[in-house]
Design a protein around this motif. Structure first.
Motif: not given
Ligand SMILES: Cc1ncc(C[n+]2csc(CCOP(=O)(O)OP(=O)(O)O)c2C)c(N)n1
Length: 273
Positions: A7-11, A38-40
């Protein structure tokens, strides 16, 4: 045990997305953002490059750096980004039209150069965004808006093309295998050199409707019939032409473009004294 959501990568402000019900692009995007988590991956170090088409809309919904380029040319822009700044994680997301039809030449040469990129190709077997026209991956005989009586041409096997052109990593998955798809994307991201993940994806609105598969489930069933895990596929003595291996197909460690370039640059510097 907690699982990555990505979720932290979704706008979230851009959601809900605009893809049709039954489309597979969202499943690919979900797998991609979980792989990032998962790859941070830091968003500041990650660039998602897209072309034009339904698949090319992915960057609208991400908070990474993004470059929305022209149809068929995403790999050319991405090559420039990686050559200029090798520290960036560069992911290129394209449809089958973008990658191997109008963009076929860029695809072949990006793989040949073994530039350190991850290409994800969502293969929905036609030009989704513009009305379901025939593409380089439309199976022979299929009906599209430009082949009303059936496609007289043969289709490309994108993974085979990437392998012979020189890619270091090649995999194919179907949206039914969401976890495996995320794993394959992670492997591709972690691999130095050109890596490709092809995702068979339902286009219910055009390809499915034109070919007696009006529901997403029917297209997924069709994929399941045509796809065999690579380990079993390799045991087949005479695989049918429309039968495809899925899983990790190629994994090798040929030096990538940037590594080779540095070798020759060092030679040039030494010669200059
Ligand atoms: C140079 C150029 N030619 C044609 C188009 C029109 N066009 C936009 S998207 C598209 C097809 C997209 O198909 P694909 O790449 O398979 O992606 P999908 O929409 O199926 O995800 C076309 C032909 C364009 N925008 N630019």
């Amino acid at each position: 045990m907690s699982h990555a959501t990505g979720i932290r990568y979704l706008n979230e402000k851009a959601l809900p997305h605009t893809w049709c019900a039954g489309c597979g692009i969202g499943i690919m995007m979900g797998a991609l953002v979980r792989a990032f988590e998962e790859l941070d991956y830091r968003t500041a170090d990650t660039v998602v490059v897209t072309g034009i088409g339904c698949t090319g809309k992915v960057d609208d919904f991400l908070v990474t750096n993004a470059l929305h380029t022209t149809h068929g040319r995403a790999l050319a822009f991405a090559t420039g980004i990686k050559a200029f700044n090798p520290k960036l994680h560069v992911v290129v997301i394209m449809g089958d039209g973008d990658s191997v039809t109008i963009g076929g030449n860029h695809f072949i040469h990006a793989a040949r150069r073994n530039i350190d990129l991850t290409a994800i190709v969502v293969n929905n077997f036609n030009y989704g965004m513009t009305g379901g026209q025939v593409s380089g991956t439309t199976p022979g005989g299929s009906i599209t808006s430009t082949t009303a009586w059936g496609n007289p041409e043969r289709d490309f096997d994108i993974c085979a093309l990437a392998e012979v052109a020189g890619a270091n990593y090649v995999a194919r998955e179907i949206p039914l295998n969401g976890w495996e798809l995320k794993e394959r994307i992670k492997e591709a991201l972690g691999k130095k050199g050109f890596s490709l993940v092809e995702v068979f994806s339902p286009c219910v609105t055009h390809f499915g409707k034109n070919n007696k598969m009006k529901q997403g489930q029917e297209m997924l069933r069709w994929f399941r019939q045509r796809c065999v895990p690579v380990e079993s596929y390799r045991l087949l003595t005479d695989p049918a032409r429309d039968c495809f291996p899925i899983g990790k197909l190629v994994d090798r460690d040929v030096p990538d473009f940037n590594a080779r370039y540095e070798t020759f640059r060092a030679k040039a510097k030494a010669a200059q004294g």
